[in-house]
Write an enzyme that holds these catalytic residues in place. Structure first.
Site, mmCIF file in Angstrom:
data_model
loop_
_atom_site.group_PDB
_atom_site.id
_atom_site.type_symbol
_atom_site.label_atom_id
_atom_site.label_comp_id
_atom_site.label_asym_id
_atom_site.label_seq_id
_atom_site.Cartn_x
_atom_site.Cartn_y
_atom_site.Cartn_z
ATOM 1 N N GLY A 248 76.214 101.649 47.320
ATOM 2 C CA GLY A 248 75.427 100.429 47.349
ATOM 3 C C GLY A 248 73.964 100.711 47.602
ATOM 4 N N SER A 249 73.090 99.834 47.074
ATOM 5 C CA SER A 249 71.674 99.910 47.407
ATOM 6 C C SER A 249 71.459 99.298 48.793
ATOM 7 C CB SER A 249 70.848 99.171 46.362
ATOM 8 O OG SER A 249 70.906 99.857 45.123
ATOM 9 N N GLY A 250 70.252 99.476 49.306
ATOM 10 C CA GLY A 250 69.936 98.968 50.635
ATOM 11 C C GLY A 250 69.978 100.034 51.705
ATOM 12 N N HIS A 251 70.323 101.273 51.294
ATOM 13 C CA HIS A 251 70.387 102.395 52.242
ATOM 14 C C HIS A 251 69.284 103.413 51.974
ATOM 15 C CE1 HIS A 251 74.239 100.753 53.297
ATOM 16 N NE2 HIS A 251 74.746 100.986 52.103
ATOM 17 N N ASP B 77 83.706 102.429 46.643
ATOM 18 C CA ASP B 77 83.133 103.676 46.128
ATOM 19 C C ASP B 77 84.247 104.633 45.705
ATOM 20 O OD1 ASP B 77 80.853 102.456 47.071
ATOM 21 O OD2 ASP B 77 80.098 104.202 48.149
ATOM 22 N N HIS C 225 76.660 98.690 56.660
ATOM 23 C CA HIS C 225 76.504 97.376 56.041
ATOM 24 C C HIS C 225 76.546 96.283 57.092
ATOM 25 C CE1 HIS C 225 78.830 100.087 53.395
ATOM 26 N NE2 HIS C 225 77.908 99.751 52.522
#
Lengths: 326, 326
Positions: free
Chosen positions: B51-54, B107, B214
């Protein structure tokens, strides 16, 4: 406001202990951060400093290719002359010392006093005053010094590493400042450890255009807008002061609390703006370099490069905050 | 919650455009970030994603000495198999491809599906599951994958760069994971661009011990405490699972909204804890490497080094997120 600290009064000392624990190439003595290896005979020494809370600036830019020493003050407070005198004497390798001073009244006065007190060392000071937002402000007569400090320290540091004499290092440092402009926009306030409360009030609907790195007021409040619109506001302020031309070094800097994902969104808009003016982003930095504790927002700094400045920017650097090889 | 974005639905694409604009050594095609130079014949390819945001994880770790490609999903959302298939095919230099997969159910499933779909490419997957906080959680069966991903990608990437065969690169990647443990503590929630509201509620008086990247729940809520106490809680969780011995690689990672000054305060405490156990911080990272948007807090990741792993950690790397020369 929760903070990862032990004691608001010890936060600078604790953070410096962490810095040198993480980076064995650095040493801290009496609230000054040095290269552990000491001065190199014949090399111009570079000393900078200023209030803490802007990490990695300045202590995170000590190391090969940048500063020889940094003098961190308390949070958002100038270093005292004693720190600067000690740093200056310690890094003098016989070729003199350059003081890199951001234009805040306290920093300027204390570096001037230190330069008078530091005997037997040739000292030249360069003032960084790249922030186009306001002419005078809470902390400053004239323009404030902000993001261009990173460029000045990197480029002058590389030149000093090559063995250039003090006058030449100072000349290029001043030239980098003269070719650089910055503008910052805050989405939120910051909160100092000592106060535990936001430094200023900013409603959820608004941003502060031209904010200073301590949360000083900027030009005006404006309604929150898209990244594209905010990037354009910042770039118009920069371009209006120094037209974007040729090869540019562009930094999109986070204020400390802004996610990297958002800084890249802003950078895409800044790069598009630069292209729109017929100029070119030749080199760039995106990340947290001159922060304001936990403030959310960004600043953009632009420097007009030439071949010499590009070569010096590309030179190897080995510091906690900037690091690259040949 | 104000965010520097244009449109919540376009934030990943906009950020990737900014990433490749800032780093010309990278290219983005169909939501995959590659090295612009393409695969090197005979070198094992490394693909990761999530996921993006990391950020900078994972796209910020594409480049010489680390990944060959990264597949960013939407914010906090797994990449789809098509991305992974395309990335795998594109980076195969004839020596096969290593998939580095953080242990989150989405994932794992999507990388497995991609491995089945990617024809004519030899693929080995290594699962990263270093987070000692919880055994099962909202997104995961077993332990979650977090900070050790940076260590696995760096060390396996260096080994691949040396020309090691796929089986050996995969063996060392698994070994790094087996030797690594992490624990995270949140001071605040994060806010996704799509929701615009905090993912979870955390009162001003409390922290979340063992938070996931998250914002998943950890082990328990606890009262806010000093950096020393919080660092000890994290290190006790790590040490209780894998005793601290010998030379260690230690990362104090910011969640995205925490000032660097505070991360150094935490690192000083972590280093003191390590010394207290008779172990040694041989290498370290302090900064934002595996973030959770604007969350405030930190995680600590520890890897027991040996001479080979230290050598591979020290090898040159040239990515947006990690960069150093020889």
């Amino acid at each position: 406001m929760k903070k990862l600290i032990n004691d608001p009064g010890a936060v600078v000392e604790d953070a410096l202990n962490g810095l040198v624990a993480a980076h064995p190439s650095l040493a801290v003595r009496d609230r000054v951060v040095y290269r552990a290896a000491g001065p190199r005979p014949g090399k111009v020494g570079l000393v900078s400093g200023g209030g803490s809370g802007h990490e990695p600036l300045h202590a995170g830019f000590v190391g090969h290719g940048m500063l020889d020493a940094a003098c961190p003050g308390e949070v958002f407070t100038s270093p005292v002359p004693d720190q600067i005198v000690a740093a200056t004497a310690a890094v003098d390798g016989g070729a003199g010392v350059l003081h890199v001073v951001k234009n805040y009244t306290g920093d300027v006065l204390n570096f001037e006093m230190a330069a008078e007190l530091a005997e037997d060392v040739e000292i030249v000071s360069v003032l960084v005053n790249d922030d186009v937002a306001v002419q005078d402000s809470l902390y400053t007569a004239g323009r404030r010094g902000t993001g261009a400090t990173v460029f000045v320290e990197k480029i002058a540091g590389a030149l000093a590493e090559e063995g250039a004499p003090l006058a030449e290092v100072a000349r290029v440092a001043s030239e980098v400042n003269a070719r650089s402009r910055s503008f910052g926009i805050a989405l939120t306030s910051c909160t100092t450890p000592a106060s535990g409360k936001p430094t200023f009030e900013l409603p959820e609907s608004d941003v502060e255009l031209g904010v200073g790195i301590h949360g000083e007021p900027g030009r005006q409040r404006a309604p929150m807008a898209s990244a594209r619109e905010l990037a354009a506001l910042a770039m118009e302020a920069v371009h209006g002061d120094l037209p974007l031309e040729g090869d540019l070094l562009v930094m999109v800097n986070g204020m400390g609390g802004t996610p990297l994902m958002e800084l890249y969104v802003v950078f895409a808009e800044v790069a598009a703006y630069v292209r729109g003016k017929g100029a070119r982003v030749a080199r760039s930095l995106v990340g947290n370099y001159v922060t304001s504790l936990d403030m959310q927002g960004f600043s953009v700094t632009v420097c007009r490069l030439d071949d010499t400045l590009t070569r010096l920017w590309d030179a190897p650097v080995e510091t906690p905050g900037l690091r690259w090889g040949r």
